[in-house]
Write a protein that holds these residues in place. Structure first.
Motif, PDB file in Angstrom:
ATOM      1  N   PHE A 116       0.748  -1.303   0.046  1.00 40.79           N
ATOM      2  CA  PHE A 116       0.044  -0.035   0.036  1.00 40.79           C
ATOM      3  C   PHE A 116       0.732   1.303   0.020  1.00 40.79           C
ATOM      4  O   PHE A 116       1.768   1.451   0.700  1.00 40.79           O
ATOM      5  CB  PHE A 116      -1.099  -0.047   1.200  1.00 40.79           C
ATOM      6  N   ARG A 133      -1.670  -0.895  -3.942  1.00 44.97           N
ATOM      7  CA  ARG A 133      -2.830  -0.525  -3.851  1.00 44.97           C
ATOM      8  C   ARG A 133      -2.726   0.953  -3.083  1.00 44.97           C
ATOM      9  O   ARG A 133      -1.722   1.252  -2.257  1.00 44.97           O
ATOM     10  CB  ARG A 133      -3.587  -1.348  -2.911  1.00 44.97           C
ATOM     11  N   LEU A 138      -6.681   0.179   1.968  1.00 46.35           N
ATOM     12  CA  LEU A 138      -6.183  -0.407   3.117  1.00 46.35           C
ATOM     13  C   LEU A 138      -7.304  -1.192   4.077  1.00 46.35           C
ATOM     14  O   LEU A 138      -7.107  -2.434   4.484  1.00 46.35           O
ATOM     15  CB  LEU A 138      -5.205   0.424   4.139  1.00 46.35           C
TER      16      LEU A 138
END
Lengths: 217, 217
Positions: A116, A133, A138
């Motif tokens: 992330f 991502r 998250l």
């Protein structure tokens, strides 16, 4: 044999070192080794080695020494190398990317399932086979995938809110490079802090005081 | 006051931690602190703190405690934070790049003067204000600039020959991320090994054995 109820942190910290050392021996084709020979090569006393391994029931045989592959397998089991704990990295900068290499193999007890970053430009890129991502995803990701470990490769300033989110989603352990003191805020969370700046300062001390050290191999 | 002749590695390893902790106190505007309060916040015993600092002559005053900024300044002097040892990074991959941040400030006792990589495509690029040079220029650079510290961010396989070159050029200390056992080959070289895989395995152990640790803050 089960571990003693209390095993000191120093002993625990040495387990990966034994595990690594025994792999080296295997590569060299060495099948058995005495605690004396281990002592000379690892720069630990033979008595220390015997005491450490006795915390887990001992594995050697008087007068024979240790069977290298068996001992490595047993230490691997104690550590849980094969368990593949689900881990995510938060922060896909240089450090975060560098840390992906530690999830490449089946050697380290963890499997990297997500990366992330707050930077939208990194969204969707692939690092070591894992998609980056955006941070906004998250919470949902953690709810679904239930990672157990988070690797914090983010600045200290953002580590407080990020760790709060992660803990609320069930993350119970951190490999923490952020210098944020997670353990001061959560009693029941497992934290392995890596203070790289401390390590560099220790080296600077050793150079400035002309002091080699033999404890850290 | 001069240090005792022998100071254990554990004490030395705690110096950067005190240094970091005292900086936090300064940020909070705390000017003096008792060893009892330090103890509670650092999760060390008060007696341990007094013993550690006594290795360097002690700094507290009975019934008064420690002056935060003075103690930090003195510990900084003991470490040699202001000395700015010349350092180079070998390996400009993600890890090498990530490590440049530790040379950004005047906090860590070292100054980054060069970065080297075997990849010709990286030659000439600038990382954190420092030019990446090709490995073929390492020897000549070291002869001229005389770096004291090398940061090895290269694979284990190439670390043997690279460290040999560096040592022959006068490098006397390594911040070693390569897992190559430099210390087994050179007695008089200072090595600070960073075994990140060991750290991750320690975390895996703690999770698998549901064991928090309080020694490493």
């Amino acid at each position: 044999m089960p571990a003693k109820k209390y095993v000191s942190s120093s002993v625990i910290r040495r387990l990966p070192r034994y595990y690594r050392f025994l792999a080296e021996l295997q590569k060299e084709g060495i099948n058995k080794i005495s605690s004396g020979d281990m002592s000379a090569r690892m720069k630990l006393t033979a008595s220390q080695i015997r005491q450490d391994l006795n915390c887990y029931g001992g594995f050697g045989q008087q007068g024979y020494g240790y069977n290298v592959s068996e001992l490595r397998r047993e230490i691997g089991e104690i550590i849980g190398v094969e368990k593949k704990l689900k881990a995510i990295i938060v922060g896909a900068g240089n450090l975060g990317r560098a840390m992906t290499i530690h999830f490449d193999s089946s050697k380290n007890g963890c499997e990297l399932i997500g990366i992330f970053d707050i930077n939208l430009q990194l969204e969707g890129i692939n690092i070591a086979g894992v998609e980056v991502r955006h941070m906004s995803k998250l919470g949902a990701f953690c709810d679904k995938e239930k990672p157990e470990i988070a690797v914090l490769c983010i600045p200290k300033e953002s580590a407080g809110t990020v760790s709060e989110t992660l803990i609320s989603c069930g993350v119970k352990a951190f490999w923490n490079f952020s210098s944020y003191d997670i353990h001061l805020h959560y009693d029941d969370i497992i934290v392995e802090n890596v203070h790289l700046a401390d390590s560099l300062l220790t080296l600077a001390y050793s150079v400035n005081n002309d002091k080699g050290r033999d404890d850290d191999i």
